[in-house]
Design a protein around this motif. Sequence first.
Motif, short mmCIF file in Angstrom:
data_model
loop_
_atom_site.label_atom_id
_atom_site.label_comp_id
_atom_site.label_asym_id
_atom_site.label_seq_id
_atom_site.Cartn_x
_atom_site.Cartn_y
_atom_site.Cartn_z
N ASP A 1 0.82 -1.20 0.00
CA ASP A 1 0.00 0.00 0.00
C ASP A 1 0.87 1.26 0.00
N CYS A 2 1.93 1.24 -0.80
CA CYS A 2 2.84 2.38 -0.93
C CYS A 2 2.54 3.13 -2.23
N ARG A 3 2.86 4.39 -2.20
CA ARG A 3 2.73 5.24 -3.40
C ARG A 3 4.13 5.47 -3.95
N VAL A 4 4.30 5.28 -5.25
CA VAL A 4 5.59 5.52 -5.90
C VAL A 4 5.74 7.02 -6.15
N ILE A 5 6.81 7.59 -5.62
CA ILE A 5 7.07 9.01 -5.80
C ILE A 5 8.02 9.25 -6.97
N GLU A 6 9.03 8.38 -7.07
CA GLU A 6 10.06 8.57 -8.09
C GLU A 6 10.67 7.23 -8.46
N ARG A 7 11.05 7.10 -9.74
CA ARG A 7 11.71 5.89 -10.23
C ARG A 7 13.03 6.30 -10.88
N GLN A 8 14.13 5.70 -10.43
CA GLN A 8 15.44 5.97 -11.01
C GLN A 8 16.07 4.64 -11.37
N TRP A 9 16.87 4.63 -12.42
CA TRP A 9 17.60 3.41 -12.77
C TRP A 9 18.86 3.79 -13.52
N GLY A 10 19.80 2.87 -13.50
CA GLY A 10 21.06 3.05 -14.20
C GLY A 10 21.46 1.73 -14.84
N ALA A 11 22.73 1.60 -15.14
CA ALA A 11 23.22 0.42 -15.85
C ALA A 11 23.02 -0.86 -15.06
N ASP A 12 23.11 -0.79 -13.73
CA ASP A 12 23.02 -2.02 -12.93
C ASP A 12 22.19 -1.86 -11.66
N ARG A 13 21.37 -0.81 -11.60
CA ARG A 13 20.64 -0.55 -10.36
C ARG A 13 19.31 0.16 -10.61
N HIS A 14 18.31 -0.24 -9.84
CA HIS A 14 17.02 0.46 -9.79
C HIS A 14 16.88 1.04 -8.39
N GLN A 15 16.31 2.22 -8.31
CA GLN A 15 15.99 2.82 -7.01
C GLN A 15 14.68 3.57 -7.16
N TRP A 16 13.70 3.16 -6.35
CA TRP A 16 12.41 3.82 -6.34
C TRP A 16 12.23 4.48 -4.98
N ILE A 17 11.66 5.65 -4.99
CA ILE A 17 11.30 6.34 -3.75
C ILE A 17 9.80 6.11 -3.55
N LEU A 18 9.46 5.61 -2.36
CA LEU A 18 8.08 5.28 -2.03
C LEU A 18 7.60 6.10 -0.84
N ASP A 19 6.29 6.21 -0.73
CA ASP A 19 5.67 6.85 0.42
C ASP A 19 4.69 5.85 1.04
N PHE A 20 4.84 5.65 2.35
CA PHE A 20 3.88 4.83 3.09
C PHE A 20 3.43 5.65 4.29
N GLU A 21 2.23 6.17 4.21
CA GLU A 21 1.65 6.95 5.30
C GLU A 21 2.63 8.00 5.83
N ALA A 22 3.18 8.79 4.92
CA ALA A 22 4.10 9.90 5.21
C ALA A 22 5.50 9.44 5.62
N THR A 23 5.81 8.16 5.45
CA THR A 23 7.17 7.67 5.69
C THR A 23 7.83 7.44 4.34
N ARG A 24 9.01 8.04 4.16
CA ARG A 24 9.77 7.88 2.92
C ARG A 24 10.55 6.57 2.99
N ILE A 25 10.37 5.75 1.98
CA ILE A 25 11.03 4.44 1.90
C ILE A 25 11.71 4.35 0.55
N GLU A 26 12.90 3.77 0.54
CA GLU A 26 13.60 3.55 -0.71
C GLU A 26 13.59 2.06 -1.04
N LEU A 27 13.26 1.74 -2.28
CA LEU A 27 13.31 0.38 -2.79
C LEU A 27 14.51 0.31 -3.72
N HIS A 28 15.45 -0.58 -3.43
CA HIS A 28 16.67 -0.72 -4.21
C HIS A 28 16.75 -2.11 -4.81
N TYR A 29 17.36 -2.19 -5.99
CA TYR A 29 17.72 -3.48 -6.58
C TYR A 29 19.03 -3.31 -7.33
N GLU A 30 20.02 -4.13 -6.98
CA GLU A 30 21.31 -4.12 -7.66
C GLU A 30 21.45 -5.42 -8.44
#
Length: 100
Positions: free
Chosen positions: A38-67
């Motif tokens: 139940d998170c809202r996606v604020i931003e999506r970033q990616w590069g050659a070998d990494r994804h990073q999404w910024i999420l919001d969960f009830e006013a808490t900022r959470i980062e989702l990473h994948y390498e």
Amino acid sequence: MILQSLQLDPQAKSLSLKADIDFEQFALFAEPLTKAMDCRVIERQWGADRHQWILDFEATRIELHYEFYGDICWLSVDSEQDVPVLQYLATLLKPFMAQS
């Protein structure tokens, strides 16, 4: 989305997720994941070998990473005060754990 494992590390302020993730189609994994939490996606970033999404969960900022090279996926928060949010999100994700 099927998760193989979840591992909370309060000291690192992170929740590690093990799953079969295709780097090229990361959104096919990440979108159902964010919906399950139940998170809202604020931003999506990616590069050659990494994804990073910024999420919001009830006013808490959470980062989702994948390498890609380490095949490592995790959620992280900036503050120790937000670690209980990761604990709660882990409970929301438990129904998506693979049955052994």
